[in-house]
Motif scaffolding. Structure first.
Motif, PDB file in Angstrom:
ATOM      1  N   LEU A 197       0.828  -1.200   0.000  1.00  0.00           N
ATOM      2  CA  LEU A 197       0.000   0.000   0.000  1.00  0.00           C
ATOM      3  C   LEU A 197       0.865   1.253   0.000  1.00  0.00           C
ATOM      4  O   LEU A 197       0.569   2.228  -0.711  1.00  0.00           O
ATOM      5  CB  LEU A 197      -0.926  -0.002   1.214  1.00  0.00           C
ATOM      6  N   ALA A 198       1.948   1.250   0.792  1.00  0.00           N
ATOM      7  CA  ALA A 198       2.844   2.408   0.827  1.00  0.00           C
ATOM      8  C   ALA A 198       3.515   2.615  -0.525  1.00  0.00           C
ATOM      9  O   ALA A 198       3.684   3.757  -0.980  1.00  0.00           O
ATOM     10  CB  ALA A 198       3.889   2.229   1.920  1.00  0.00           C
ATOM     11  N   GLU A 199       3.906   1.525  -1.181  1.00  0.00           N
ATOM     12  CA  GLU A 199       4.512   1.644  -2.506  1.00  0.00           C
ATOM     13  C   GLU A 199       3.518   2.223  -3.505  1.00  0.00           C
ATOM     14  O   GLU A 199       3.872   3.068  -4.334  1.00  0.00           O
ATOM     15  CB  GLU A 199       5.005   0.274  -2.975  1.00  0.00           C
ATOM     16  N   ALA A 200       2.265   1.752  -3.428  1.00  0.00           N
ATOM     17  CA  ALA A 200       1.235   2.252  -4.332  1.00  0.00           C
ATOM     18  C   ALA A 200       0.954   3.729  -4.073  1.00  0.00           C
ATOM     19  O   ALA A 200       0.792   4.526  -5.008  1.00  0.00           O
ATOM     20  CB  ALA A 200      -0.043   1.435  -4.183  1.00  0.00           C
ATOM     21  N   GLU A 201       0.909   4.129  -2.796  1.00  0.00           N
ATOM     22  CA  GLU A 201       0.664   5.530  -2.466  1.00  0.00           C
ATOM     23  C   GLU A 201       1.820   6.417  -2.938  1.00  0.00           C
ATOM     24  O   GLU A 201       1.608   7.531  -3.401  1.00  0.00           O
ATOM     25  CB  GLU A 201       0.457   5.675  -0.962  1.00  0.00           C
ATOM     26  N   GLY A 202       3.056   5.895  -2.815  1.00  0.00           N
ATOM     27  CA  GLY A 202       4.203   6.646  -3.302  1.00  0.00           C
ATOM     28  C   GLY A 202       4.138   6.855  -4.808  1.00  0.00           C
ATOM     29  O   GLY A 202       4.422   7.947  -5.313  1.00  0.00           O
ATOM     30  N   ALA A 203       3.752   5.797  -5.523  1.00  0.00           N
ATOM     31  CA  ALA A 203       3.610   5.915  -6.977  1.00  0.00           C
ATOM     32  C   ALA A 203       2.489   6.884  -7.335  1.00  0.00           C
ATOM     33  O   ALA A 203       2.601   7.662  -8.299  1.00  0.00           O
ATOM     34  CB  ALA A 203       3.336   4.534  -7.579  1.00  0.00           C
ATOM     35  N   LYS A 204       1.415   6.850  -6.558  1.00  0.00           N
ATOM     36  CA  LYS A 204       0.303   7.770  -6.824  1.00  0.00           C
ATOM     37  C   LYS A 204       0.733   9.210  -6.651  1.00  0.00           C
ATOM     38  O   LYS A 204       0.350  10.084  -7.453  1.00  0.00           O
ATOM     39  CB  LYS A 204      -0.862   7.437  -5.889  1.00  0.00           C
ATOM     40  N   ARG A 205       1.528   9.491  -5.617  1.00  0.00           N
ATOM     41  CA  ARG A 205       2.015  10.854  -5.408  1.00  0.00           C
ATOM     42  C   ARG A 205       2.904  11.311  -6.564  1.00  0.00           C
ATOM     43  O   ARG A 205       2.952  12.494  -6.895  1.00  0.00           O
ATOM     44  CB  ARG A 205       2.775  10.950  -4.079  1.00  0.00           C
ATOM     45  N   ARG A 206       3.614  10.354  -7.158  1.00  0.00           N
ATOM     46  CA  ARG A 206       4.479  10.675  -8.307  1.00  0.00           C
ATOM     47  C   ARG A 206       3.691  10.702  -9.609  1.00  0.00           C
ATOM     48  O   ARG A 206       4.262  10.890 -10.679  1.00  0.00           O
ATOM     49  CB  ARG A 206       5.613   9.642  -8.408  1.00  0.00           C
ATOM     50  N   ARG A 207       2.379  10.444  -9.512  1.00  0.00           N
ATOM     51  CA  ARG A 207       1.503  10.356 -10.680  1.00  0.00           C
ATOM     52  C   ARG A 207       1.946   9.242 -11.616  1.00  0.00           C
ATOM     53  O   ARG A 207       1.848   9.358 -12.839  1.00  0.00           O
ATOM     54  CB  ARG A 207       1.435  11.701 -11.409  1.00  0.00           C
ATOM     55  N   ASP A 208       2.429   8.184 -11.015  1.00  0.00           N
ATOM     56  CA  ASP A 208       2.871   7.006 -11.763  1.00  0.00           C
ATOM     57  C   ASP A 208       1.756   5.965 -11.678  1.00  0.00           C
ATOM     58  O   ASP A 208       1.750   5.102 -10.794  1.00  0.00           O
ATOM     59  CB  ASP A 208       4.177   6.468 -11.166  1.00  0.00           C
ATOM     60  N   ILE A 209       0.810   6.044 -12.600  1.00  0.00           N
ATOM     61  CA  ILE A 209      -0.343   5.149 -12.561  1.00  0.00           C
ATOM     62  C   ILE A 209       0.081   3.704 -12.764  1.00  0.00           C
ATOM     63  O   ILE A 209      -0.425   2.790 -12.095  1.00  0.00           O
ATOM     64  CB  ILE A 209      -1.370   5.563 -13.634  1.00  0.00           C
ATOM     65  N   VAL A 210       1.028   3.480 -13.668  1.00  0.00           N
ATOM     66  CA  VAL A 210       1.501   2.120 -13.921  1.00  0.00           C
ATOM     67  C   VAL A 210       2.170   1.551 -12.680  1.00  0.00           C
ATOM     68  O   VAL A 210       1.936   0.411 -12.287  1.00  0.00           O
ATOM     69  CB  VAL A 210       2.476   2.098 -15.116  1.00  0.00           C
ATOM     70  N   GLY A 211       3.013   2.361 -12.012  1.00  0.00           N
ATOM     71  CA  GLY A 211       3.682   1.900 -10.807  1.00  0.00           C
ATOM     72  C   GLY A 211       2.709   1.610  -9.678  1.00  0.00           C
ATOM     73  O   GLY A 211       2.881   0.654  -8.917  1.00  0.00           O
ATOM     74  N   GLU A 212       1.672   2.430  -9.576  1.00  0.00           N
ATOM     75  CA  GLU A 212       0.656   2.219  -8.536  1.00  0.00           C
ATOM     76  C   GLU A 212      -0.056   0.895  -8.738  1.00  0.00           C
ATOM     77  O   GLU A 212      -0.192   0.092  -7.803  1.00  0.00           O
ATOM     78  CB  GLU A 212      -0.352   3.364  -8.568  1.00  0.00           C
ATOM     79  N   ALA A 213      -0.504   0.647  -9.969  1.00  0.00           N
ATOM     80  CA  ALA A 213      -1.197  -0.605 -10.256  1.00  0.00           C
ATOM     81  C   ALA A 213      -0.261  -1.803 -10.113  1.00  0.00           C
ATOM     82  O   ALA A 213      -0.647  -2.853  -9.598  1.00  0.00           O
ATOM     83  CB  ALA A 213      -1.784  -0.565 -11.671  1.00  0.00           C
ATOM     84  N   SER A 214       0.993  -1.624 -10.529  1.00  0.00           N
ATOM     85  CA  SER A 214       1.957  -2.719 -10.468  1.00  0.00           C
ATOM     86  C   SER A 214       2.236  -3.135  -9.031  1.00  0.00           C
ATOM     87  O   SER A 214       2.344  -4.325  -8.728  1.00  0.00           O
ATOM     88  CB  SER A 214       3.263  -2.306 -11.159  1.00  0.00           C
ATOM     89  N   ALA A 215       2.349  -2.145  -8.122  1.00  0.00           N
ATOM     90  CA  ALA A 215       2.632  -2.460  -6.714  1.00  0.00           C
ATOM     91  C   ALA A 215       1.528  -3.309  -6.120  1.00  0.00           C
ATOM     92  O   ALA A 215       1.786  -4.292  -5.406  1.00  0.00           O
ATOM     93  CB  ALA A 215       2.808  -1.167  -5.922  1.00  0.00           C
ATOM     94  N   LEU A 216       0.281  -2.957  -6.400  1.00  0.00           N
ATOM     95  CA  LEU A 216      -0.851  -3.702  -5.846  1.00  0.00           C
ATOM     96  C   LEU A 216      -1.007  -5.064  -6.507  1.00  0.00           C
ATOM     97  O   LEU A 216      -1.263  -6.074  -5.835  1.00  0.00           O
ATOM     98  CB  LEU A 216      -2.131  -2.879  -5.994  1.00  0.00           C
ATOM     99  N   MET A 217      -0.859  -5.107  -7.832  1.00  0.00           N
ATOM    100  CA  MET A 217      -1.010  -6.375  -8.541  1.00  0.00           C
ATOM    101  C   MET A 217       0.093  -7.349  -8.169  1.00  0.00           C
ATOM    102  O   MET A 217      -0.152  -8.540  -7.980  1.00  0.00           O
ATOM    103  CB  MET A 217      -1.029  -6.126 -10.049  1.00  0.00           C
ATOM    104  N   SER A 218       1.325  -6.847  -8.034  1.00  0.00           N
ATOM    105  CA  SER A 218       2.446  -7.720  -7.679  1.00  0.00           C
ATOM    106  C   SER A 218       2.259  -8.313  -6.291  1.00  0.00           C
ATOM    107  O   SER A 218       2.537  -9.487  -6.049  1.00  0.00           O
ATOM    108  CB  SER A 218       3.765  -6.944  -7.744  1.00  0.00           C
ATOM    109  N   ALA A 219       1.759  -7.480  -5.364  1.00  0.00           N
ATOM    110  CA  ALA A 219       1.524  -7.968  -4.008  1.00  0.00           C
ATOM    111  C   ALA A 219       0.426  -9.021  -3.990  1.00  0.00           C
ATOM    112  O   ALA A 219       0.532 -10.037  -3.294  1.00  0.00           O
ATOM    113  CB  ALA A 219       1.154  -6.808  -3.089  1.00  0.00           C
ATOM    114  N   GLY A 220      -0.627  -8.788  -4.758  1.00  0.00           N
ATOM    115  CA  GLY A 220      -1.699  -9.774  -4.831  1.00  0.00           C
ATOM    116  C   GLY A 220      -1.227 -11.085  -5.428  1.00  0.00           C
ATOM    117  O   GLY A 220      -1.570 -12.170  -4.936  1.00  0.00           O
ATOM    118  N   THR A 221      -0.412 -11.002  -6.477  1.00  0.00           N
ATOM    119  CA  THR A 221       0.122 -12.206  -7.099  1.00  0.00           C
ATOM    120  C   THR A 221       1.041 -12.957  -6.141  1.00  0.00           C
ATOM    121  O   THR A 221       0.993 -14.184  -6.049  1.00  0.00           O
ATOM    122  CB  THR A 221       0.899 -11.843  -8.379  1.00  0.00           C
ATOM    123  N   ALA A 222       1.878 -12.197  -5.396  1.00  0.00           N
ATOM    124  CA  ALA A 222       2.790 -12.828  -4.440  1.00  0.00           C
ATOM    125  C   ALA A 222       2.013 -13.570  -3.359  1.00  0.00           C
ATOM    126  O   ALA A 222       2.396 -14.669  -2.943  1.00  0.00           O
ATOM    127  CB  ALA A 222       3.700 -11.780  -3.815  1.00  0.00           C
TER     128      ALA A 222
END
Length: 209
Positions: free
Chosen positions: A86-111
């Motif tokens: 969640l912290a990684e996704a929030e950090g990406a969101k602050r950077r306006r990195d939509i791909v990074g935000e989605a990737s952080a959550l999807m990667s965690a779910g897959t793991a």
């Protein structure tokens, strides 16, 4: 204070620790501080002034060899405290990195869903570790996965070592009455690096130490 908002502390990746300890145990009972590892290449059909074959050697401590192996397999080891998904996704969101935000959550779910112990089972014990931060010492919480009926599972707190300021129980909101995956919030908000999962008396997931 939530786990994913605590200041970073220096940590060693547990995979690197395991590699180092495995190399150290090549000499049973040895003192790690006195150990060194030597890798020798013996060149065939060559001799030096002493009549012995020419050799090339590398010598270093077990930690140095473990770090080389780890880097070859996983990249350079991280020394900072991992962030929760969640912290990684929030950090990406602050950077306006939509791909990074989605990737952080999807990667965690897959793991989580690809872990060999997934899904949780009633009777699993979940430990949540909070690193020391500021005036707070390290502390933890222990949960039990229960059967909530209708195929759902609960998450009940068994014990804690909260600081005195948390004596009213307001410090943690990870209790679950019934869900398909009762550790979902723990996994994403606290982070897998702070969790230990014990099944049938054996740890099946151990976060970073």
């Amino acid at each position: 204070m939530s786990a994913n908002r605590r200041p970073a502390v220096r940590r060693v990746d547990p995979r690197l620790e395991i590699m180092t300890e495995t190399i150290e145990r090549l000499v049973p009972g040895a003192t790690p501080a006195f150990l060194s590892v030597t890798v020798t290449e013996t060149l065939p059909d060559t001799t030096g002034h002493d009549g012995e074959p020419h050799k090339h050697t590398w010598t270093g401590p077990p930690q140095a060899l473990a770090e080389r192996l780890f880097t070859a397999l996983h990249g350079r080891p991280r020394t900072e405290e991992p962030a929760s998904p969640l912290a990684e996704a929030e950090g990406a969101k602050r950077r306006r990195d939509i791909v990074g935000e989605a990737s952080a959550l999807m990667s965690a779910g897959t793991a989580l869903e690809s872990a060999p112990w997934y899904p949780c089972r009633p009777g699993d014990i979940i430990h949540l570790h909070y690193p020391p931060a500021g005036d707070f010492p390290a502390f933890g919480e222990t949960y039990l996965v229960g059967d909530a009926g209708d195929g759902l599972m609960s998450l009940q707190r068994l014990a804690h070592t909260w600081p005195e300021d948390w004596s009213d129980g307001s410090g943690s909101g990870f209790l679950v009455e019934g869900a398909d995956c009762p550790i979902y919030d723990l996994w994403f908000e606290a982070g897998p690096h702070l969790l230990t999962v014990v099944r049938d008396g054996r740890p099946v997931h151990v976060g970073a130490r």
